[in-house]
Design a protein around this motif. Structure first.
Motif, PDB file in Angstrom:
ATOM      1  N   PRO A 167     -35.253 -34.215   2.363  1.00  0.00           N
ATOM      2  CA  PRO A 167     -36.129 -34.550   1.229  1.00  0.00           C
ATOM      3  C   PRO A 167     -37.580 -34.786   1.654  1.00  0.00           C
ATOM      4  O   PRO A 167     -38.505 -34.494   0.893  1.00  0.00           O
ATOM      5  CB  PRO A 167     -35.511 -35.804   0.623  1.00  0.00           C
ATOM      6  CG  PRO A 167     -34.512 -36.285   1.586  1.00  0.00           C
ATOM      7  CD  PRO A 167     -34.161 -35.172   2.507  1.00  0.00           C
ATOM      8  N   ALA A 168     -37.788 -35.291   2.871  1.00  0.00           N
ATOM      9  CA  ALA A 168     -39.160 -35.480   3.343  1.00  0.00           C
ATOM     10  C   ALA A 168     -39.862 -34.137   3.492  1.00  0.00           C
ATOM     11  O   ALA A 168     -41.062 -34.020   3.201  1.00  0.00           O
ATOM     12  CB  ALA A 168     -39.166 -36.237   4.670  1.00  0.00           C
ATOM     13  N   ALA A 169     -39.136 -33.112   3.916  1.00  0.00           N
ATOM     14  CA  ALA A 169     -39.715 -31.771   4.029  1.00  0.00           C
ATOM     15  C   ALA A 169     -40.100 -31.234   2.652  1.00  0.00           C
ATOM     16  O   ALA A 169     -41.158 -30.616   2.484  1.00  0.00           O
ATOM     17  CB  ALA A 169     -38.736 -30.829   4.723  1.00  0.00           C
ATOM     18  N   LEU A 170     -39.239 -31.462   1.675  1.00  0.00           N
ATOM     19  CA  LEU A 170     -39.552 -31.031   0.308  1.00  0.00           C
ATOM     20  C   LEU A 170     -40.785 -31.763  -0.222  1.00  0.00           C
ATOM     21  O   LEU A 170     -41.667 -31.145  -0.843  1.00  0.00           O
ATOM     22  CB  LEU A 170     -38.358 -31.278  -0.608  1.00  0.00           C
ATOM     23  CG  LEU A 170     -37.116 -30.431  -0.340  1.00  0.00           C
ATOM     24  CD1 LEU A 170     -35.954 -30.928  -1.192  1.00  0.00           C
ATOM     25  CD2 LEU A 170     -37.399 -28.967  -0.614  1.00  0.00           C
ATOM     26  N   CYS A 171     -40.858 -33.056   0.010  1.00  0.00           N
ATOM     27  CA  CYS A 171     -42.003 -33.834  -0.455  1.00  0.00           C
ATOM     28  C   CYS A 171     -43.286 -33.410   0.265  1.00  0.00           C
ATOM     29  O   CYS A 171     -44.343 -33.307  -0.366  1.00  0.00           O
ATOM     30  CB  CYS A 171     -41.757 -35.322  -0.231  1.00  0.00           C
ATOM     31  SG  CYS A 171     -40.479 -36.002  -1.313  1.00  0.00           S
ATOM     32  N   LEU A 218     -43.522 -38.436   9.033  1.00  0.00           N
ATOM     33  CA  LEU A 218     -42.090 -38.756   8.925  1.00  0.00           C
ATOM     34  C   LEU A 218     -41.236 -37.602   9.441  1.00  0.00           C
ATOM     35  O   LEU A 218     -40.225 -37.831  10.115  1.00  0.00           O
ATOM     36  CB  LEU A 218     -41.733 -39.088   7.479  1.00  0.00           C
ATOM     37  CG  LEU A 218     -40.262 -39.405   7.192  1.00  0.00           C
ATOM     38  CD1 LEU A 218     -39.778 -40.600   8.003  1.00  0.00           C
ATOM     39  CD2 LEU A 218     -40.055 -39.630   5.706  1.00  0.00           C
ATOM     40  N   LEU A 219     -41.639 -36.363   9.148  1.00  0.00           N
ATOM     41  CA  LEU A 219     -40.886 -35.203   9.644  1.00  0.00           C
ATOM     42  C   LEU A 219     -40.860 -35.169  11.170  1.00  0.00           C
ATOM     43  O   LEU A 219     -39.813 -34.917  11.771  1.00  0.00           O
ATOM     44  CB  LEU A 219     -41.486 -33.910   9.104  1.00  0.00           C
ATOM     45  CG  LEU A 219     -41.268 -33.623   7.633  1.00  0.00           C
ATOM     46  CD1 LEU A 219     -42.014 -32.352   7.232  1.00  0.00           C
ATOM     47  CD2 LEU A 219     -39.794 -33.491   7.319  1.00  0.00           C
ATOM     48  N   ILE A 220     -42.003 -35.420  11.781  1.00  0.00           N
ATOM     49  CA  ILE A 220     -42.065 -35.430  13.250  1.00  0.00           C
ATOM     50  C   ILE A 220     -41.177 -36.543  13.803  1.00  0.00           C
ATOM     51  O   ILE A 220     -40.430 -36.344  14.769  1.00  0.00           O
ATOM     52  CB  ILE A 220     -43.520 -35.587  13.720  1.00  0.00           C
ATOM     53  CG1 ILE A 220     -44.319 -34.327  13.346  1.00  0.00           C
ATOM     54  CG2 ILE A 220     -43.598 -35.863  15.214  1.00  0.00           C
ATOM     55  CD1 ILE A 220     -45.819 -34.490  13.473  1.00  0.00           C
ATOM     56  N   TRP A 221     -41.253 -37.714  13.184  1.00  0.00           N
ATOM     57  CA  TRP A 221     -40.446 -38.865  13.605  1.00  0.00           C
ATOM     58  C   TRP A 221     -38.952 -38.547  13.509  1.00  0.00           C
ATOM     59  O   TRP A 221     -38.196 -38.769  14.457  1.00  0.00           O
ATOM     60  CB  TRP A 221     -40.817 -40.053  12.731  1.00  0.00           C
ATOM     61  CG  TRP A 221     -40.046 -41.303  13.006  1.00  0.00           C
ATOM     62  CD1 TRP A 221     -38.915 -41.727  12.377  1.00  0.00           C
ATOM     63  CD2 TRP A 221     -40.339 -42.292  13.984  1.00  0.00           C
ATOM     64  NE1 TRP A 221     -38.506 -42.923  12.891  1.00  0.00           N
ATOM     65  CE2 TRP A 221     -39.363 -43.294  13.880  1.00  0.00           C
ATOM     66  CE3 TRP A 221     -41.353 -42.423  14.927  1.00  0.00           C
ATOM     67  CZ2 TRP A 221     -39.362 -44.415  14.703  1.00  0.00           C
ATOM     68  CZ3 TRP A 221     -41.345 -43.548  15.732  1.00  0.00           C
ATOM     69  CH2 TRP A 221     -40.362 -44.519  15.622  1.00  0.00           C
ATOM     70  N   GLU A 222     -38.531 -38.036  12.366  1.00  0.00           N
ATOM     71  CA  GLU A 222     -37.112 -37.749  12.154  1.00  0.00           C
ATOM     72  C   GLU A 222     -36.645 -36.588  13.037  1.00  0.00           C
ATOM     73  O   GLU A 222     -35.512 -36.601  13.526  1.00  0.00           O
ATOM     74  CB  GLU A 222     -36.831 -37.453  10.682  1.00  0.00           C
ATOM     75  CG  GLU A 222     -36.959 -38.662   9.784  1.00  0.00           C
ATOM     76  CD  GLU A 222     -36.010 -39.792  10.146  1.00  0.00           C
ATOM     77  OE1 GLU A 222     -34.905 -39.546  10.669  1.00  0.00           O
ATOM     78  OE2 GLU A 222     -36.369 -40.953   9.902  1.00  0.00           O
TER      79      GLU A 222
END
Length: 68
Positions: free
Chosen positions: A25-29, A55-59
């Motif tokens: 969902p973070a990628a979609l956002c 957040l994407l890099i973190w995850e």
């Protein structure tokens, strides 16, 4: 059982799936905010994009660690 789950090396595949559940969902956002920012130019969309990309890099790092 739950106490053991949080130990290193236990159920790493499942832990990676939990991080993947946040990543998708973070990628979609991030995608939405980037597109909206380029179209509308609102500053808050740029800020949102940076936050979601961070957040994407973190995850991604967590997923790599659990699955790598």
């Amino acid at each position: 059982m739950l106490d053991d789950f949080f130990n290193h090396g236990v159920r790493e595949g499942l832990k990676g799936c939990v991080h993947l559940a946040v990543f998708i969902p973070a990628a979609l956002c991030a995608g939405y905010n980037l597109i909206a920012w380029t179209k509308r130019g609102d500053r808050h969309l740029a800020v949102n994009s940076l936050l979601y990309l961070t957040l994407l890099i973190w995850e991604a790092g967590h997923i790599k660690r659990h699955w790598g």
